[in-house]
Design an enzyme around this catalytic site. Structure first.
Site, PDB file in Angstrom:
ATOM      1  N   ASP A 196       1.011  -1.135  -0.041  1.00 30.87           N
ATOM      2  CA  ASP A 196      -0.053  -0.049  -0.046  1.00 30.87           C
ATOM      3  C   ASP A 196       0.700   1.167   0.095  1.00 30.87           C
ATOM      4  OD1 ASP A 196      -2.681  -1.372  -0.349  1.00 30.87           O
ATOM      5  OD2 ASP A 196      -2.383  -1.757   2.020  1.00 30.87           O
TER       6      ASP A 196
ATOM      7  N   TYR B  60     -10.244  -0.586   1.818  1.00 29.44           N
ATOM      8  CA  TYR B  60      -9.747  -0.402   3.382  1.00 29.44           C
ATOM      9  C   TYR B  60      -9.249   0.762   3.705  1.00 29.44           C
ATOM     10  CZ  TYR B  60      -9.213  -5.384   5.296  1.00 29.44           C
ATOM     11  OH  TYR B  60      -9.511  -6.714   5.460  1.00 29.44           O
TER      12      TYR B  60
END
Length: 671
Positions: free
Chosen positions: A321, A405
Site C-alpha cells: 500500500d 480498506y
C-alpha cells in the site's frame, strides 16, 4: 524566512522543480508522478541541527540545499514511457541528479491510470462479451474497482498491467454510497497500461470447499443469492442508536502544544518536527525530550496485504500500500469532530498533479491531545491518601483509504517519555463471489454470495534512533528460567536476564516466552543509578509472520515480512523496507533484506531498527459490512534513559467537569 531543511516543499518550490524538469525535456511529453522533498544527507542535516539546538543558528549559517525529488515519465515518439528520476535544487533552479530507472522496475501507480482502466473496461468489447454471461437484475449497474496487478508470474511478459475487481450496485436506492461490495462479480479485466487495451478478462472460480481451483460453477443469475448490506446510516433499516449521549472533548484554556514554522511541535518536554510525503504519509523527525535527543526519524515504511486464495488470478492478489500507490497519495482530508477530537492543529500537504503543478492537500495530518486513562497512581493505605495523574498523549494522525480498506496511523507521545506507533485497520473487506449455499477453505462467507478471503496485513515501522547522539548500539535482552540448584537457586524462583549486543546487521523474531526485548542504547553514556547504558526499548509484537511459502512470489517480494525485527546500518535514502519499487515486483530489491546482507557492523554506529508486525485476518461475519477497527501498538519506551519516572511532575489536578450520575441513570437491577 528560509524554510527549515525538513519542511515539506511549498507550492512555489514544487512548481520551480516542475519547470526545471520541463526545461530539461523540451518538445517532449512529460507525465509527472511525484515531486516532494529529497531529505538532506544526514551528515549535512546533523551539522545544521547541532547549530539549531545550541542556539547558534544564524541567517548566515550553512544550510543544506532544498532538494526536490521528481519522478516522471518521458514519453517519446514511440509512445513508450521512460520512467525517470531527477533531483532539483530549487534554490539554484538546477537539476543536480538524474537517472533513467531500469525497465525491470515500475513506477508507482497514479489515480489517472486507474481512471483509464475503468474507462477502457466499459469501452471494451471483450469485457462487454464477458459481462453478457450474467443476468443482472433491473436497476443494477457494474462498478469496477481498480487494483494493482500484483507480482508477475515468471512466465508473463514484463509489461505494466492493471486489473479491475468487478461488483454491481443497486441504482434503485438513489444513493451513491450504497454498498456495491455486497454484489461481487466473478470477472477481472486486465489492461495493458501501454496500449491502454483490455487484453483479457480473467474468470475466477466461484465454487466452494472440495471444488477445483479453476472450475466454473457460476449461474447466470450471478447475484441472485446476494443480500443488501449497507453501512451508511441512512440505509440502515433499523436506523442508528437513540440512547447515545454526547461525549465532548473540551479544552477551555486551549491546547498544551505549541506549533512554530508550520512543522515544529513542542509539548510537555517533547520537541520534534512533522513532515509529509506521498510515499510514507506523515513522518516524524529530530525527536527530543527535555533537551535530549531520542530519535532522528520515525516512519511507517511499508505494508503488504497478501491474500491466501490459490485460485487464479487470486494468487497474484497482494498489495504494497505504500510502495504501489503511496500512503501519502491516498491520505484523507481529515474532518474536525470526526477523525480527530478536541482542539486540533491540521497540517496541509502539497501533492503533484499529472502536469507537475503543485496542489494543496488540506488537513492531511491532525495533531491533538487525548486522555488515555490513568498515568500513574499510588494509594497510601496508612494515610488514606491517593495520588493519581492522567495519562495524556499528543497524537499525530493520518488516515489513508486504499480502495476498500482504511488505515489509521498515529504517532503518540506521552508525558513519561514514551512513544507509541499505532495502526488501526478498518473499512470494508475485499470480497469475491461464491455460489449459493457453499463455504470455502479460502475464506469465510460473511453474507449471501459474499466470500471474504483470508489474508494478512503486515506493517513495517522504521526507527532511526539517536539516543543522546547519532551513534548507538542494539541490544537484545531475554529473560530465561534457571533450573533449581541447591546453591544458586534452591527454591527455583530465580530467572536470569541475558543481554547481548548485536555485532552485525541481522534479523530476529519475537519470543514472548523469553520476553525478548530490543534496546537501542548509547554505549558511551551510562545511567548514573543503574550503571547501564541509556536507551529506549520495545518488545516486538508477537504477530504471525508472512505465511506464503518462502519460494513463492508473494514471499520473495515481501522479505521484510518474514521477520519481526531487522537491524541495519544507516545509509542515506534507504527508507523502504520492501524496496523502492514494489509495483509488479517479483522479489524485494534494495529493501531491508538486502541491507542486512551487506553484513555491516552495527556496534556504536548509526543504526536503524525495523519493526514488522500485523494481523492474520481470517474474516468473521462481524467484520461485515464494515469492519470494526483492529488496533496494533508498537510501544517504544525509555529504558534507563532517565534517573526517575519523568512524569513525576505531572499535576494530579482533579477534573472539575467530571460529575456523579444521578439516580435516574443508575437504578437497582433485578436479576
Amino acid at each position: 524566512m528560509l524554510p527549515h531543511p525538513l519542511a515539506i516543499l511549498s507550492e512555489e518550490e514544487t512548481n520551480i522543480a516542475r519547470n526545471v524538469i520541463l526545461a530539461q525535456h523540451p518538445n517532449t511529453v512529460i507525465d509527472f508522478r511525484e515531486i516532494y522533498l529529497s531529505e538532506p544527507p544526514k551528515a549535512q542535516l546533523l551539522e545544521f541541527l547541532a547549530l539549531e539546538h545550541s542556539g547558534r543558528l544564524s541567517p548566515t549559517s550553512p544550510r543544506p540545499p532544498r532538494l526536490a525529488l521528481c519522478q516522471y515519465d518521458v514519453i517519446g515518439n514511440d509512445r513508450i514511457p521512460s520512467f525517470e528520476e531527477s533531483v532539483v535544487d530549487v534554490g539554484t533552479r538546477q537539476r543536480v541528479q538524474h537517472r533513467v530507472v531500469g525497465k525491470e522496475h515500475h513506477a508507482s501507480l497514479t489515480l489517472s491510470e486507474f481512471d483509464t482502466l475503468v474507462e477502457r473496461c466499459f469501452a471494451s468489447p471483450l469485457f462487454q462479451k464477458a459481462l453478457a454471461d450474467f443476468d443482472l437484475p433491473e436497476g443494477f449497474e457494474v462498478v469496477i474497482e481498480p487494483w494493482p496487478y500484483g507480482g508477475l508470474d515468471y512466465v508473463e511478459e514484463k509489461r505494466r498491467y492493471f486489473q479491475g475487481l468487478c461488483f454491481a450496485t443497486d441504482k434503485r436506492k438513489n444513493n451513491p454510497d450504497a454498498n456495491f461490495y455486497s454484489y461481487p462479480l466473478p470477472l477481472i479485466p486486465v489492461m495493458d497500461a501501454l496500449t491502454q487495451e483490455i487484453i483479457r478478462v480473467d474468470r475466477p472460480a466461484t465454487g466452494g470447499k472440495g471444488e477445483g481451483l479453476t472450475e466454473q460453477t457460476f449461474k447466470r443469475d450471478i447475484i441472485g443469492h446476494c443480500k443488501d448490506s449497507d453501512y451508511v446510516p441512512e440505509l440502515n433499516p433499523g436506523g442508528t442508536r437513540k440512547d447515545l449521549k454526547p461525549l465532548n472533548v473540551v479544552q477551555p484554556e486551549g491546547p498544551s502544544f505549541r506549533i512554530t514554522e508550520e512543522s515544529l511541535v513542542e509539548w510537555q518536554k517533547w520537541r520534534f518536527r512533522v513532515a509529509f510525503n506521498p510515499r510514507e504519509g506523515a513522518t516524524i523527525h529530530d525527536v527530543w525530550y527535555d533537551g535530549r535527543s531520542v530519535l532522528y526519524r520515525l516512519s511507517v515504511s511499508e505494508m503488504t496485504v497478501p491474500y491466501a486464495d490459490p485460485r487464479p488470478p487470486f494468487h497474484r492478489k497482494q498489495a504494497f500500500d505504500f510502495g504501489d500507490g503511496g500512503g501519502g497519495n491516498m491520505a484523507n482530508n481529515l474532518s474536525i469532530g470526526c477523525d480527530c477530537l478536541g482542539v486540533i492543529k491540521y497540517f496541509d500537504a502539497v501533492m503533484t498533479g499529472a502536469d507537475g503543478s503543485a496542489k494543496k492537500m488540506p488537513n492531511a495530518i491532525c495533531l491533538h491531545e487525548q486522555d488515555n486513562g490513568i498515568g500513574w497512581k499510588h494509594s497510601n493505605w496508612r494515610t488514606g491518601r491517593a495520588v493519581v495523574t492522567r495519562h495524556r498523549e499528543l497524537v499525530v494522525q493520518f488516515i489513508i483509504t486504499l480502495a476498500n480498506y482504511e488505515y489509521i496511523f498515529a504517532y503518540k507521545f506521552d508525558q513519561s517519555g514514551g512513544i507509541t506507533v499505532e495502526s488501526r485497520a478498518t473499512g470494508i473487506l475485499n470480497v469475491v463471489n461464491i455460489d449459493a449455499g457453499k463455504v470455502s477453505e479460502y475464506g469465510n462467507v460473511v453474507s449471501g454470495g459474499v466470500l471474504a478471503q483470508n489474508h494478512q496485513h503486515i506493517f513495517c515501522v522504521r526507527i532511526d534512533p539517536a539516543i543522546d547522539g547519532p551513534n548507538n548500539s542494539v541490544q537484545v535482552e531475554e529473560s530465561h528460567p534457571v533450573p533449581m540448584n541447591a546453591v544458586t537457586n534452591p527454591n527455583g524462583n530465580f530467572y536470569k536476564v541475558n543481554t547481548e549486543t548485536m555485532e552485525r546487521a541481522g534479523f530476529f523474531d519475537a519470543a514472548p516466552e523469553l520476553n525478548r526485548t530490543v534496546k537501542m542504547v548509547n554505549p558511551h553514556k551510562k545511567n548514573p543509578i543503574s550503571q547501564k547504558p541509556v536507551g529506549y526499548k520495545f518488545i516486538p509484537l508477537a504477530t504471525q509472520r508472512l505465511l506464503a511459502d518462502p519460494n513463492s512470489i508473494q514471499a520473495r517480494r515481501a522479505q521484510f515480512a518474514q521477520h519481526h525485527v531487522w537491524v541495519t546500518k544507516y545509509r542515506d535514502g534507504e527508507l523502504y523496507a520492501g524496496g523502492r519499487y514494489t509495483l509488479q515486483s517479483q522479489e524485494e530489491i534494495e529493501g531491508v533484506s538486502d541491507a542486512v546482507k551487506r553484513g555491516d557492523s552495527v556496534v556504536d554506529t548509526d543504526v536503524v531498527v525495523w519493526s514488522t508486525f500485523g494481523i492474520t485476518h481470517n474474516p468473521r461475519v462481524e467484520d461485515w459490512p464494515v469492519m470494526p477497527v483492529e488496533i496494533f501498538q508498537l510501544m517504544i519506551r525509555p529504558a534507563d534513559f532517565f534517573t526517575a519516572n519523568p512524569s513525576l511532575d505531572v499535576p494530579s489536578d482533579k477534573n472539575i467537569s467530571s460529575r456523579v450520575v444521578g439516580n435516574d441513570c443508575c437504578r437497582n437491577a433485578h436479576i
